[in-house]
Design an enzyme around this catalytic site. Structure first.
Site, PDB file in Angstrom:
ATOM      1  N   LYS B  81       0.849  -1.195   0.000  1.00 35.94           N
ATOM      2  CA  LYS B  81       0.000   0.000   0.000  1.00 35.94           C
ATOM      3  C   LYS B  81       0.887   1.248   0.000  1.00 35.94           C
ATOM      4  O   LYS B  81       1.864   1.321   0.746  1.00 35.94           O
ATOM      5  CB  LYS B  81      -0.907  -0.019   1.238  1.00 35.94           C
ATOM      6  CG  LYS B  81      -1.980   1.075   1.235  1.00 35.94           C
ATOM      7  CD  LYS B  81      -2.887   0.953   2.472  1.00 35.94           C
ATOM      8  CE  LYS B  81      -3.994   1.990   2.475  1.00 35.94           C
ATOM      9  NZ  LYS B  81      -4.822   1.914   3.703  1.00 35.94           N
ATOM     10  N   SER B 156      -9.799   2.750   2.768  1.00 36.26           N
ATOM     11  CA  SER B 156      -8.874   3.367   1.852  1.00 36.26           C
ATOM     12  C   SER B 156      -8.075   2.369   1.008  1.00 36.26           C
ATOM     13  O   SER B 156      -7.629   2.697  -0.084  1.00 36.26           O
ATOM     14  CB  SER B 156      -7.885   4.248   2.618  1.00 36.26           C
ATOM     15  OG  SER B 156      -7.079   3.461   3.491  1.00 36.26           O
ATOM     16  N   SER B 180      -9.942   0.309   6.931  1.00 41.60           N
ATOM     17  CA  SER B 180      -9.330   0.392   5.605  1.00 41.60           C
ATOM     18  C   SER B 180      -8.714  -0.902   5.089  1.00 41.60           C
ATOM     19  O   SER B 180      -8.350  -0.989   3.913  1.00 41.60           O
ATOM     20  CB  SER B 180      -8.275   1.490   5.572  1.00 41.60           C
ATOM     21  OG  SER B 180      -8.895   2.752   5.581  1.00 41.60           O
TER      22      SER B 180
END
Lengths: 507, 507
Positions: B81, B156, B180
Site C-alpha cells: 500500500k 482506503s 481500511s
C-alpha cells in the site's frame, strides 16, 4: 532595517518607588546527551549543517519518535536537584504551530503533565542573604532547527533574500525550567534574576547534565516581567524578553524592563502583552511578536509516544546520584580551607572553586592555591576576556604546576620573589616550574662561604649600621639584609642572610 | 500455466517454490503480466516496479539454488500500500502533495518483507492519506472493483483489495485506521486483518491517526493472511507503541481451524436495522456454519458503539490535523508559489502548497481536527471523544467475558457504485460503522467473505473481533468458517468473479 529605537524609561529608583516588580524566569537547557531526544542522531555543537539528521528529526513522513532514556534521567535528576516532586506518570504533548525550522510543524513537549513540579532553589545574594525562588515546573521537550537569514544586513528575517535551515539542532533534548512569579524582590529584582540564573547554571554543571554555555545557546533565558502599583496585589500585564543569554544581560534586561514598564504605566498607558527582543549591544528590548491569549497551540497528548512512568526505585536511585548542592559544597570548602567570607566570595565570583579544590587535593596549601590562581593569571585571563579555568586550560597550566611551585618554595630552593618569576615562566609556556627554574638559573644560594663573603663585604661597607646592630638595635640589620640580597643578585634566602649577619656581629 | 500461477494461494506457491517446482522469477513475471493485462481497467497500482521485483525474485532463486534455507514466503511477490515508505520507490499516499517524493528509508514492514525474501511488485492505490472508503479520494483516480468495474473496491485500501481480487498479486499489505483493510476485503471477496494495535510496527507508515492506525495483511485465504501476518508482526524498537511480546500463533491457529467449544458473540448493535438484507442473510448463515463446526453462540450488547462514529470523527481529524502539518513544502514533496505575490514568505508558500496539494476530504478533516483541538473546544470535543473511547473499550472488555470472539457483518452494504456517496461525507462515514470500534479499542479484527448477496451478486464480508493480543482467535474462527463455506460453494468465491481480460480488451 534595524529600527531598535529605545522607548521611554523611568529611572530605576523612581520606578521602584511607585511599583513592585513581579519576575518570572524561563530557562531552557540543552541536555548534554550523546543523542537527540527522540532519535539516535549525534548532538555535537558546531557540526557541518544538516550532518546530524535522520528521518525522525527531519520529520520525514512515516518516521516515529522514541524517547531517549538518558534524557528522562537527566530531567528527573534536575527536578530532584530543584527540590521538585517527580511525576509518577506523565505524557508528552504536541505543541502545534507552523515554522520552517520546526520539521513536523509541532514541537514534542510536555503540557499539563510535566515530569517535575513544585520545587525551589535558594539563591545567595551579595549581602549574604538568601532568596528562595519557587519552581513551578521542569519539563522535557525537543529543540527546533536553526534558521539563518541571508542577504539582509542584520541577520534578521526582515531584508533577507533567502533563509537557510540547519536541522542539526532539531530534536536536541531540552529541559525548560519555569519559576513561579517572584514577588517582593523590589530593587533586588535584577540581582535576584542574575543570581538565580548563576545558581541554576552552577547546579546544572554540578549535575553534569549540560555544558550550560550561555554563549553557545546551551542555556537560554527568557525574562518575564510585570509591575504592579505598590499598594496592589494584582499582577500587571507582562512582557516576555526572549534569549537573554548572559548573566550580565539578565540583570540589565530586568532593570531595563522595569524602567520601560514604569514609564508606560506612570503615563497612564497599558503594557502590551508581547515577546521582546533583547539587544546586547544597546542594552534595550524591542517589540517582537504580540502574544495575546488567542494564540492557540492546540496541545494534545502525543499519540506516538507511550507515557513516561518512572518507578519510585528509579527515582530514588537517581536521587542517590545527585552531587552535593553547590551552596553546601561552598560552605564545606570554605571551612576546610579556612578562608574568610570575603576571600571565599572572591574565589566564588572568579569561578575558582573547582580549580582550588583540585589544587588542594593535589597537595597544595589552600592559601597557596588561592594565591597562585587569583594573582597574575587572573589578571591575564581578565585582559584576555576569559575566566581563569578556561584561560589556564588554554595555557595547559594545571593544579600540578601550583603544587610543584609551592614545593620548590617550601623545599627552600626558591624564595617568594623567585617563585613569582618561575610562575611567569610557566604562564609563558616555558615548562614546569622546575624546568623554568633550571632554565632561568633560579636557585637560592645555599653555599655559606659565598653568603659569608657577601655579609663581610656589606658590614665592611656600612660600619655605622653594623655598630648599631652590635649595640643591640637588631632591627637595623634589615638594611644590611637588603644589601646582602642585592649582592647575591636575589638568589639568597633572606632568613639565612639575617642569621649570618647577626652571628657575625653579635656572636 | 500462467493463469494457474496467479490464482494459486500464497501457501501453495510457497510450497512449490520451496520444492523448486517453480521459480520466483517466473511467478513474479506472471503477476507482472497479469498487471499488464488488467490494471489498465482495475487501476490497483500507483507505481509498478517490474525491474526491482524481478531482480529480487532472481536473487531469491539464486539463494535457493545455492541451498540456503529461506523463510516460508521467500519468493512470493507482494504489493505494498502506497502509505508505507519504500526506499528508492515513490511513496505518494495517494496525494499530489507527495508527488515525486522518493523516501530515503524503508518502513519496518517493508524491511520485514524484504528480509522474508518477498519481491515487491509495486505500490497500491488508496484514498488520499487513507481518508476514505472508496479510493474516490485518491488524487490519482479510483481503483475499480473486479466484481463490477462501476463499483468501489473499498477504501482506503482499495488498491490492495483489488490487486489481489484481480489476481495481480497473491498478497498485499494494508493499513486500517477505521476499517481500511477490512471493508475493502469485504467488498472484494478477499480476506484482511487489522492486528492488535501495536502488533505491527507503524515505523514508516505515513500516519493518518497515530492512535488508530494499524498495518496488516491482505490475501485471498485465511491461511495466506496468517502467513503474511506473521512476517509483518513483531516488536520494533523504532515504534514506541509497538508491543514487546511474542507474535500470537496465527499460522498455527489458521491451520488447526478449530472452533469447537468456542463462544461466538453476536453484537446486538451491529445487526439488523441499517444492514442490507443480503448482507444480513449471509451473516446469519455464516454464524450457523460456526455452530455446525462446534461453536456456541451468545448475544452481547455494546451500547457505547452508538457513539463510536462520532468519537472517531473527532479523534481521527484531531490527530490527522497535526500529523499532516509536516507537509509544508520546506523539505520534500510539492512546492507551489502563491499567485500574485512577488516575494512570498515561507508561510505563504506553505499555505499555497497545502491549498494546491491536498484534496477536499483531507482539507475537510484538517479543518475539523484543528477546530476540535482549539482552546475552549478541546474538552467538549477531543476530551469527550476520549471518554467515549474508554467506554467502547469497556464494552469490549465486558463482551469478551461472555464470548471468545465477537462477530458482525464487516460493512452494512455490498460495494456501492462510484459517485453514490462522494458528495455525502456522512453516508460515506457510516460505511465504517462496524469496523471503527475495533480501532478505537485497539483490538484485532478480520474480514473474510461469507458469500454473495442474493440481490446484487456482490461479495459480503464477515467480521471477527478478538481481545487484544488474541489475534490467533480470528484465524481459528476464520479458517473454520472458510473451510465450511468452501465446501458449500465447491470453489473459492473469487473464481466466480468476471473475467477481467475480456473487459480489458473491450476498454
Amino acid at each position: 532595517m534595524s529600527q531598535a529605537t529605545a522607548e521611554a524609561t523611568l529611572p530605576f529608583e523612581e520606578a521602584l518607588a511607585a511599583y513592585d516588580p513581579v519576575l518570572g524566569l524561563e530557562v531552557h537547557v540543552e541536555l548534554g546527551t550523546n543523542t537527540k531526544m527522540f532519535c539516535g542522531c549525534a548532538t555535537a555543537f558546531g557540526a557541518e549543517p544538516n550532518s546530524q539528521v535522520c528521518p525522525v528529526c527531519l520529520g520525514l513522513p512515516g518516521a516515529l519518535p522514541v524517547v531517549n532514556e538518558k534524557g528522562v534521567e537527566s530531567a528527573i535528576r534536575i527536578g530532584l536537584a530543584l527540590n521538585c516532586e517527580i511525576a509518577s506518570w506523565c505524557r508528552f504533548a504536541r505543541k502545534n504551530y507552523f515554522y520552517p525550522d520546526m520539521p513536523k510543524n509541532f514541537q514534542t513537549s510536555q503540557y499539563d503533565e510535566p515530569i517535575a513540579f513544585n520545587g525551589h532553589l535558594d539563591v545567595e545574594l551579595a549581602d549574604g542573604s538568601t532568596y528562595r525562588v519557587e519552581i513551578e515546573r521542569a519539563h522535557m521537550e525537543e529543540d527546533t532547527g536553526k534558521s539563518l537569514h541571508v542577504g539582509g544586513s542584520t541577520g534578521r528575517i526582515h531584508g533577507a533574500t533567502h533563509s537557510l535551515v540547519d536541522y542539526n539542532r532539531a530534536g536536541i533534548p531540552l529541559i525548560e525550567i519555569v519559576t513561579k512569579p517572584m514577588t517582593g524582590a523590589g530593587e533586588r529584582a535584577p540581582e535576584i534574576a542574575k543570581a538565580y540564573v548563576a545558581t541554576l547554571r552552577d547546579l546544572l554543571k554540578a549535575l553534569a547534565v549540560s555544558d550550560v554555555k550561555m554563549e553557545q545557546g546551551s542555556m537560554r533565558c527568557d525574562v518575564n516581567l510585570s509591575l504592579m502599583p505598590k499598594d496592589s496585589t494584582t499582577f500587571g500585564i507582562r512582557s516576555e524578553t526572549k534569549n537573554v543569554n548572559s548573566l550580565r544581560s539578565v540583570e540589565r534586561a530586568v532593570r531595563y524592563e522595569i524602567g520601560r514598564h514604569a514609564a508606560i504605566l506612570s503615563s497612564g498607558g497599558k503594557v502590551t502583552q508581547e515577546t521582546r527582543h533583547w539587544h546586547e549591544d544597546t542594552g534595550i528590548t524591542t517589540a517582537g511578536r504580540e502574544k495575546s491569549d488567542a494564540e492557540d497551540y492546540r496541545y494534545f497528548p502525543e499519540p506516538d509516544l507511550v507515557p513516561v512512568a518512572p518507578s519510585t526505585e528509579m527515582v530514588e536511585a537517581l536521587r542517590a546520584t545527585l552531587p552535593e548542592p553547590p551552596a553546601a559544597r561552598r560552605k564545606r570548602l570554605q571551612s576546610a580551607w579556612g578562608y574568610s567570607d570575603l576571600e571565599m566570595r572572591d574565589v566564588v565570583n572568579a569561578g575558582l572553586v573547582d580549580l582550588i579544590d583540585e589544587t588542594v587535593t593535589a597537595g597544595a596549601t589552600p592559601a597557596g592555591a588561592r594565591k597562585w590562581w587569583s594573582g597574575e593569571i587572573a589578571r591575564r585571563a581578565n585582559d584576555a576576556g576569559s575566566d581563569v579555568p578556561t584561560y589556564a586550560a588554554s595555557l595547559a597550566v594545571t593544579p600540578a604546576h601550583v603544587v610543584e611551585l609551592e614545593s620548590l618554595v617550601t623545599g627552600g630552593r626558591l624564595n617568594d620573589a623567585m617563585a613569582r618569576q618561575v610562575w611567569d615562566g610557566v604562564l609563558a609556556g616555558e615548562g614546569t616550574p622546575t624546568a623554568v627554574a633550571d632554565a632561568r638559573g633560579l636557585e637560592l644560594v645555599q653555599d655559606t662561604g659565598a653568603l659569608q663573603a657577601a655579609v663581610d663585604k656589606v658590614i665592611a661597607a656600612n660600619p655605622d649600621v653594623a655598630q648599631k646592630v652590635r649595640d643591640g638595635k637588631v632591627q637595623a640589620a634589615g638594611a644590611l639584609i637588603g644589601q646582602v640580597m642585592k649582592e647575591m643578585k636575589g638568589q639568597a634566602d633572606a632568613a639565612a642572610a639575617r642569621q649570618l649577619i647577626l652571628d657575625t656581629l653579635v656572636g | 500455466m500462467t493463469n494457474e500461477l496467479i490464482t494459486a494461494s500464497a501457501a501453495d506457491l510457497a510450497a512449490r517454490l520451496a520444492a523448486r517446482e517453480i521459480s520466483s522469477a517466473e511467478l513474479t513475471q506472471a503477476c507482472l503480466d497479469r498487471t499488464a493485462a488488467v490494471d489498465g481497467v482495475v487501476h490497483s497500482y500507483l507505481h509498478v516496479d517490474a525491474e526491482g521485483a524481478l531482480a529480487a525474485a532472481r536473487a531469491i532463486d539464486e539463494r535457493r539454488a545455492a541451498g540456503e534455507s529461506l523463510p516460508t514466503l521467500a519468493g512470493v511477490p507482494i504489493a505494498v500500500k502506497d502509505v508505507m515508505t519504500t526506499k528508492g520507490l515513490p511513496t505518494t499516499c495517494g496525494s499530489k502533495i507527495l508527488e515525486g517524493w522518493i523516501p530515503p528509508y524503508d518502513s519496518t514492514v517493508v524491511t520485514r518483507l524484504k528480509a522474508a525474501g518477498m519481491p515487491i511488485l509495486g505500490k497500491t492505490n488508496l484514498d488520499e492519506f487513507a481518508m476514505g472508503s472508496s479510493t474516490e479520494h485518491s488524487a490519482y483516480g479510483p481503483s475499480r472493483n473486479p466484481w463490477d468495474l462501476d463499483r468501489i473496491p473499498g477504501g482506503s485500501g482499495g488498491g490492495s483489495s483489488s490487486v489481489i481480487a484481480s489476481f495481480q498479486a497473491p498478497l498485499a499489505t494494508g493499513t486500517d485506521t477505521g476499517g481500511s483493510i477490512r471493508q475493502p476485503a469485504a467488498v472484494t471477496g478477499t480476506v484482511g486483518t487489522k492486528p492488535t494495535y501495536g502488533g505491527v510496527s507503524r515505523y514508516g507508515l505515513v500516519a493518518l491517526a497515530s492512535s488508530l492506525d494499524q498495518a496488516g495483511p491482505c490475501a485471498r485465504t485465511v491461511l495466506d493472511t496468517a502467513l503474511l501476518h506473521e512476517v509483518m508482526a513483531g516488536h520494533d524498537p523504532m515504534d514506541s507503541t509497538s508491543i514487546d511480546a511474542p507474535v500470537p500463533a496465527v499460522v498455527e491457529a489458521a491451520r488447526r481451524a478449530d472452533v469447537s467449544g468456542m463462544k461466538i458473540g453476536i453484537i446486538r448493535e451491529l445487526t439488523g436495522d441499517g444492514f442490507q438484507a443480503g448482507v444480513q442473510q449471509r451473516f446469519d448463515e455464516a454464524v450457523q456454519h460456526l455452530v455446525d463446526a462446534g461453536a456456541e453462540v451468545v448475544e452481547v450488547s455494546c451500547p457505547s458503539f452508538t457513539y463510536a462514529l462520532a468519537a472517531y470523527y473527532l479523534i481521527l481529524p484531531s490527530e490527522a490535523s497535526s500529523n499532516l502539518a509536516k507537509f509544508d513544502a520546506m523539505r520534500y514533496g510539492m512546492r507551489v508559489a502563491p499567485q500574485g505575490i512577488d516575494d512570498p514568505s515561507a508561510e505563504q508558500v506553505m499555505a499555497a502548497t497545502r491549498d494546491a496539494g491536498f484534496g477536499d476530504e483531507v482539507k475537510r478533516r484538517i479543518i475539523l481536527g484543528t477546530y476540535a483541538l482549539s482552546s475552549g473546544y478541546y474538552d467538549a470535543y477531543y476530551g469527550s471523544a476520549q471518554k467515549v473511547r474508554r467506554l467502547i473499550a469497556d464494552d469490549f472488555t465486558r463482551s469478551f467475558e461472555a464470548a471468545d470472539v465477537l462477530v458482525s457483518p464487516t460493512a452494512p452494504t455490498t460495494a456501492f457504485a462510484f459517485g453514490d456517496k462522494i458528495d455525502d461525507p456522512m453516508a460515506m462515514y457510516l460505511n465504517d460503522i462496524a469496523t471503527i470500534p475495533a480501532n478505537l479499542a485497539g483490538v484485532p479484527g478480520m474480514s473474510l467473505p461469507s458469500g454473495l448477496a442474493p440481490e446484487d451478486g456482490l461479495p459480503v464480508g464477515f467480521q471477527i473481533l478478538a481481545p487484544a493480543m488474541q489475534d490467533q482467535r480470528l484465524y481459528a474462527v476464520g479458517a473454520a468458517l472458510e473451510a465450511r463455506l468452501l465446501s458449500a460453494w465447491g470453489a473459492p468465491l473469487l473464481h466466480s468473479a468476471p473475467d477481467l481480460t475480456a473487459a480489458g480488451k473491450g476498454a
